[in-house]
Motif scaffolding. Structure first.
Motif, PDB file in Angstrom:
ATOM      1  N   PRO A 162       0.807  -1.229   0.000  1.00  0.00           N
ATOM      2  CA  PRO A 162       0.000   0.000   0.000  1.00  0.00           C
ATOM      3  C   PRO A 162       0.837   1.275   0.000  1.00  0.00           C
ATOM      4  O   PRO A 162       0.371   2.331  -0.405  1.00  0.00           O
ATOM      5  N   GLN A 163       2.110   1.137   0.467  1.00  0.00           N
ATOM      6  CA  GLN A 163       2.983   2.319   0.460  1.00  0.00           C
ATOM      7  C   GLN A 163       4.302   2.008  -0.218  1.00  0.00           C
ATOM      8  O   GLN A 163       5.309   2.652   0.049  1.00  0.00           O
ATOM      9  N   ASN A 164       4.284   0.997  -1.054  1.00  0.00           N
ATOM     10  CA  ASN A 164       5.533   0.562  -1.673  1.00  0.00           C
ATOM     11  C   ASN A 164       5.354   0.438  -3.184  1.00  0.00           C
ATOM     12  O   ASN A 164       4.800  -0.542  -3.679  1.00  0.00           O
ATOM     13  N   PHE A 165       5.802   1.480  -3.877  1.00  0.00           N
ATOM     14  CA  PHE A 165       5.626   1.541  -5.326  1.00  0.00           C
ATOM     15  C   PHE A 165       6.973   1.776  -5.991  1.00  0.00           C
ATOM     16  O   PHE A 165       7.748   2.604  -5.524  1.00  0.00           O
ATOM     17  N   GLN A 166       7.198   1.061  -7.063  1.00  0.00           N
ATOM     18  CA  GLN A 166       8.415   1.323  -7.837  1.00  0.00           C
ATOM     19  C   GLN A 166       7.993   1.777  -9.224  1.00  0.00           C
ATOM     20  O   GLN A 166       7.297   1.041  -9.934  1.00  0.00           O
ATOM     21  N   ARG A 167       8.376   2.995  -9.573  1.00  0.00           N
ATOM     22  CA  ARG A 167       8.007   3.499 -10.903  1.00  0.00           C
ATOM     23  C   ARG A 167       8.999   2.989 -11.927  1.00  0.00           C
ATOM     24  O   ARG A 167      10.199   3.233 -11.809  1.00  0.00           O
ATOM     25  N   LEU A 168       8.480   2.285 -12.921  1.00  0.00           N
ATOM     26  CA  LEU A 168       9.370   1.747 -13.962  1.00  0.00           C
ATOM     27  C   LEU A 168       9.542   2.740 -15.097  1.00  0.00           C
ATOM     28  O   LEU A 168      10.491   2.646 -15.870  1.00  0.00           O
ATOM     29  N   GLY A 169       8.609   3.664 -15.220  1.00  0.00           N
ATOM     30  CA  GLY A 169       8.700   4.660 -16.287  1.00  0.00           C
ATOM     31  C   GLY A 169       7.430   5.478 -16.308  1.00  0.00           C
ATOM     32  O   GLY A 169       6.434   5.119 -15.673  1.00  0.00           O
ATOM     33  N   GLY A 170       7.477   6.583 -17.042  1.00  0.00           N
ATOM     34  CA  GLY A 170       6.287   7.436 -17.138  1.00  0.00           C
ATOM     35  C   GLY A 170       6.463   8.415 -18.284  1.00  0.00           C
ATOM     36  O   GLY A 170       7.518   8.442 -18.935  1.00  0.00           O
ATOM     37  N   THR A 171       5.445   9.224 -18.514  1.00  0.00           N
ATOM     38  CA  THR A 171       5.543  10.166 -19.624  1.00  0.00           C
ATOM     39  C   THR A 171       6.503  11.298 -19.273  1.00  0.00           C
ATOM     40  O   THR A 171       6.553  11.737 -18.115  1.00  0.00           O
ATOM     41  N   ILE A 172       7.240  11.724 -20.265  1.00  0.00           N
ATOM     42  CA  ILE A 172       8.133  12.847 -20.029  1.00  0.00           C
ATOM     43  C   ILE A 172       7.477  14.164 -20.469  1.00  0.00           C
ATOM     44  O   ILE A 172       8.056  15.222 -20.328  1.00  0.00           O
ATOM     45  N   ASP A 173       6.273  14.077 -21.024  1.00  0.00           N
ATOM     46  CA  ASP A 173       5.564  15.313 -21.405  1.00  0.00           C
ATOM     47  C   ASP A 173       4.057  15.163 -21.167  1.00  0.00           C
ATOM     48  O   ASP A 173       3.600  15.225 -20.048  1.00  0.00           O
ATOM     49  N   ASP A 174       3.282  14.941 -22.238  1.00  0.00           N
ATOM     50  CA  ASP A 174       1.825  14.853 -22.091  1.00  0.00           C
ATOM     51  C   ASP A 174       1.399  13.481 -21.570  1.00  0.00           C
ATOM     52  O   ASP A 174       2.118  12.496 -21.726  1.00  0.00           O
ATOM     53  N   ALA A 175       0.199  13.435 -20.995  1.00  0.00           N
ATOM     54  CA  ALA A 175      -0.426  12.144 -20.696  1.00  0.00           C
ATOM     55  C   ALA A 175      -1.206  11.721 -21.954  1.00  0.00           C
ATOM     56  O   ALA A 175      -1.601  12.567 -22.749  1.00  0.00           O
ATOM     57  N   PRO A 176      -1.434  10.417 -22.147  1.00  0.00           N
ATOM     58  CA  PRO A 176      -2.121   9.974 -23.370  1.00  0.00           C
ATOM     59  C   PRO A 176      -3.527  10.558 -23.525  1.00  0.00           C
ATOM     60  O   PRO A 176      -3.951  10.866 -24.650  1.00  0.00           O
ATOM     61  N   GLY A 177      -4.236  10.746 -22.416  1.00  0.00           N
ATOM     62  CA  GLY A 177      -5.580  11.333 -22.503  1.00  0.00           C
ATOM     63  C   GLY A 177      -5.517  12.746 -23.070  1.00  0.00           C
ATOM     64  O   GLY A 177      -6.381  13.158 -23.850  1.00  0.00           O
ATOM     65  N   GLU A 178      -4.471  13.481 -22.691  1.00  0.00           N
ATOM     66  CA  GLU A 178      -4.290  14.837 -23.228  1.00  0.00           C
ATOM     67  C   GLU A 178      -4.095  14.767 -24.730  1.00  0.00           C
ATOM     68  O   GLU A 178      -4.602  15.605 -25.474  1.00  0.00           O
ATOM     69  N   ALA A 179      -3.316  13.761 -25.172  1.00  0.00           N
ATOM     70  CA  ALA A 179      -3.051  13.607 -26.605  1.00  0.00           C
ATOM     71  C   ALA A 179      -4.361  13.303 -27.343  1.00  0.00           C
ATOM     72  O   ALA A 179      -4.623  13.858 -28.419  1.00  0.00           O
ATOM     73  N   PHE A 180      -5.211  12.460 -26.760  1.00  0.00           N
ATOM     74  CA  PHE A 180      -6.514  12.174 -27.381  1.00  0.00           C
ATOM     75  C   PHE A 180      -7.350  13.448 -27.447  1.00  0.00           C
ATOM     76  O   PHE A 180      -7.985  13.737 -28.459  1.00  0.00           O
ATOM     77  N   ASP A 181      -7.350  14.214 -26.343  1.00  0.00           N
ATOM     78  CA  ASP A 181      -8.171  15.426 -26.307  1.00  0.00           C
ATOM     79  C   ASP A 181      -7.686  16.468 -27.322  1.00  0.00           C
ATOM     80  O   ASP A 181      -8.482  17.105 -28.005  1.00  0.00           O
ATOM     81  N   LYS A 182      -6.349  16.594 -27.427  1.00  0.00           N
ATOM     82  CA  LYS A 182      -5.806  17.571 -28.379  1.00  0.00           C
ATOM     83  C   LYS A 182      -6.087  17.135 -29.810  1.00  0.00           C
ATOM     84  O   LYS A 182      -6.389  17.955 -30.674  1.00  0.00           O
ATOM     85  N   THR A 183      -5.980  15.847 -30.059  1.00  0.00           N
ATOM     86  CA  THR A 183      -6.263  15.331 -31.405  1.00  0.00           C
ATOM     87  C   THR A 183      -7.701  15.656 -31.787  1.00  0.00           C
ATOM     88  O   THR A 183      -7.981  16.132 -32.899  1.00  0.00           O
ATOM     89  N   ALA A 184      -8.615  15.417 -30.848  1.00  0.00           N
ATOM     90  CA  ALA A 184     -10.027  15.706 -31.128  1.00  0.00           C
ATOM     91  C   ALA A 184     -10.213  17.187 -31.437  1.00  0.00           C
ATOM     92  O   ALA A 184     -10.936  17.560 -32.366  1.00  0.00           O
ATOM     93  N   ARG A 185      -9.528  18.035 -30.672  1.00  0.00           N
ATOM     94  CA  ARG A 185      -9.651  19.482 -30.879  1.00  0.00           C
ATOM     95  C   ARG A 185      -9.146  19.862 -32.270  1.00  0.00           C
ATOM     96  O   ARG A 185      -9.776  20.634 -32.978  1.00  0.00           O
ATOM     97  N   LEU A 186      -7.998  19.287 -32.658  1.00  0.00           N
ATOM     98  CA  LEU A 186      -7.424  19.604 -33.976  1.00  0.00           C
ATOM     99  C   LEU A 186      -8.340  19.167 -35.120  1.00  0.00           C
ATOM    100  O   LEU A 186      -8.313  19.742 -36.199  1.00  0.00           O
ATOM    101  N   LEU A 187      -9.130  18.129 -34.864  1.00  0.00           N
ATOM    102  CA  LEU A 187      -9.978  17.601 -35.934  1.00  0.00           C
ATOM    103  C   LEU A 187     -11.429  18.070 -35.818  1.00  0.00           C
ATOM    104  O   LEU A 187     -12.292  17.644 -36.587  1.00  0.00           O
ATOM    105  N   GLY A 188     -11.687  18.943 -34.844  1.00  0.00           N
ATOM    106  CA  GLY A 188     -13.047  19.468 -34.675  1.00  0.00           C
ATOM    107  C   GLY A 188     -14.012  18.435 -34.122  1.00  0.00           C
ATOM    108  O   GLY A 188     -15.225  18.484 -34.383  1.00  0.00           O
TER     109      GLY A 188
END
Ligand code: KG4
Ligand code: ZN
Length: 372
Positions: A162-188
């Motif tokens: 419950p208090q023991n987590f090892q991060r193996l990796g993560g995003t260095i910029d956007d989260a994937p949901g942000e990428a989906f949201d931005k894509t939708a915005r770009l395509l209307g």
């Protein structure tokens, strides 16, 4: 007493409060006495309508709405569970990471409840609560591998306790949901972008555009999604220049090609994370996902295939428990309380609160606050 009421009476009940982003939520979860954890009530006041015209969550508006509604939300969660505060064993509250005004609204409310009722106060890390969800839904044993993929988070975690987590990796910029949201915005397309892009992708050709698969050429489990949207923007502008507009078929092809790139990146990085996890020789290997993006059927399908090929069971909790909710906070509080965690009135909110302090901080703020 009915059998159900009897069972509840023998279990420990935890109240959870969540207000780190744009959901004001309260829930009651019952744990213990050899039973699987049970969600007795779960109330969520979604704020999307308040932020709709601003193209993202406005922290000040979010904080004010949490402050106005949290007490009402708690009262409703107790009422739906037919309980009053005296029946509760402990009060869990998201103390970070997240938008600090909202986090503080929840923490202050929980402190008041704790002070008034004399019940223990337990500050919960929001990311830990997401990561512990497979234990709430499927009683999964430690250690398991977790991928958090949402509009604010993206990380691979080895969950060892419950208090023991090892991060193996993560995003260095956007989260994937942000990428989906931005894509939708770009395509209307509509917001939130994930479901709209997934739907449009159904009729598209994923080979029409070759979008980049960032960081696949580098070792490790870190991910990057910001270059994808730039590539999509360029490709869209080219089509606009050539045709003067987008046809439905263009949108579908863009969405399918974008989704294929996301799937390839998440798939390959999952393979790498799984091989690190499987090296621990877990007794019952589990690869679990949480977060709004885990709702995507194509992504889910790919991750399941990869988990199974590695010999792990794939677990995706129901969407209502993948996205922000207070049941996960109540449950995480129960696990922490069991480990002796109990806070006093000096508990404060933290905008950033990494789960694994041995790793460097993840970059990027995330559309909904710090990624921790
Ligand atoms: O976990 P969540 O509700 O909130 C946080 O971000 O914390 O995740 C919301 C994100 C949004 O960016 C939304 O576009 C994305 O999850 N999402 C999806 C799908 N449904 C929601 N992304 C891809 N495919 C979906 N079906
Ligand atoms: Zn979350």
């Amino acid at each position: 007493m009915t059998t159900d009421e009897n069972k509840i009476a023998q279990q420990n009940l935890y109240l959870g409060l969540e207000s780190s982003c744009d959901e004001t939520a309260a829930a009651i979860v019952a744990v213990g006495s050899g039973e699987s954890p049970r969600i007795i009530s779960s109330v969520i006041y979604d704020q999307s309508d308040l932020h709709e015209n601003f193209g993202g969550v406005v922290p000040e508006i979010a904080a004010r709405a949490h402050a106005e509604r949290m007490d009402i939300c708690v009262a409703r969660a107790l009422k739906e569970a037919s309980l009053d505060l005296s029946a509760v064993t402990g009060i869990g509250v998201t103390a970070g990471p997240g938008l600090i005004g909202g986090v503080l609204s929840g923490v202050m409310c929980a402190k008041g409840l704790s002070l008034g009722s004399g019940k223990p106060l337990i500050g919960v890390n929001h990311l830990a609560a997401h990561a512990l969800t497979p234990r709430l839904t499927d009683s999964v044993a430690f250690p398991y591998l977790m991928l958090l993929i949402s509009g604010g988070h993206c990380q691979f975690l080895l969950v060892k306790g419950p208090q023991n987590f090892q991060r193996l990796g993560g995003t260095i910029d956007d989260a994937p949901g942000e990428a989906f949201d931005k894509t939708a915005r770009l395509l209307g397309l509509d917001q939130p972008g994930g479901p709209a892009v997934e739907k449009a992708a159904l009729n598209g050709d994923e080979n029409q555009y070759k979008f980049p698969r960032p960081l696949l050429d580098r070792g490790g489990c870190d991910l990057s999604f910001s270059g994808l949207k730039t590539a999509l923007l360029r490709a869209r502008d080219l089509i606009l220049k050539l045709q003067g507009g987008l046809y439905e078929a263009d949108r579908s092809d863009f969405c399918a090609s974008f989704q294929a790139a996301i799937c390839d990146v998440l798939g390959e990085k999952s393979r790498r994370a799984l091989s690190l996890y499987m090296a621990l020789d877990p007794e019952e290997p589990v690869y679990a996902v949480a977060g709004g993006v885990a709702a995507n059927q194509t992504i889910r399908g790919r991750l399941k295939e990869i988990a199974q090929a590695a010999g792990a069971t794939f677990i995706a909790p129901p969407l209502s428990l993948c996205t922000d909710n207070a049941a996960m906070i109540a449950y995480a509080a129960s696990e922490l309380h069991q480990e002796g965690v109990c806070h006093d009135l000096t508990l404060s909110g933290r905008p950033r609160w990494p789960l694994d302090n041995s790793q460097p901080a993840l970059l990027g703020g995330g559309k909904k606050g710090a990624k921790a």
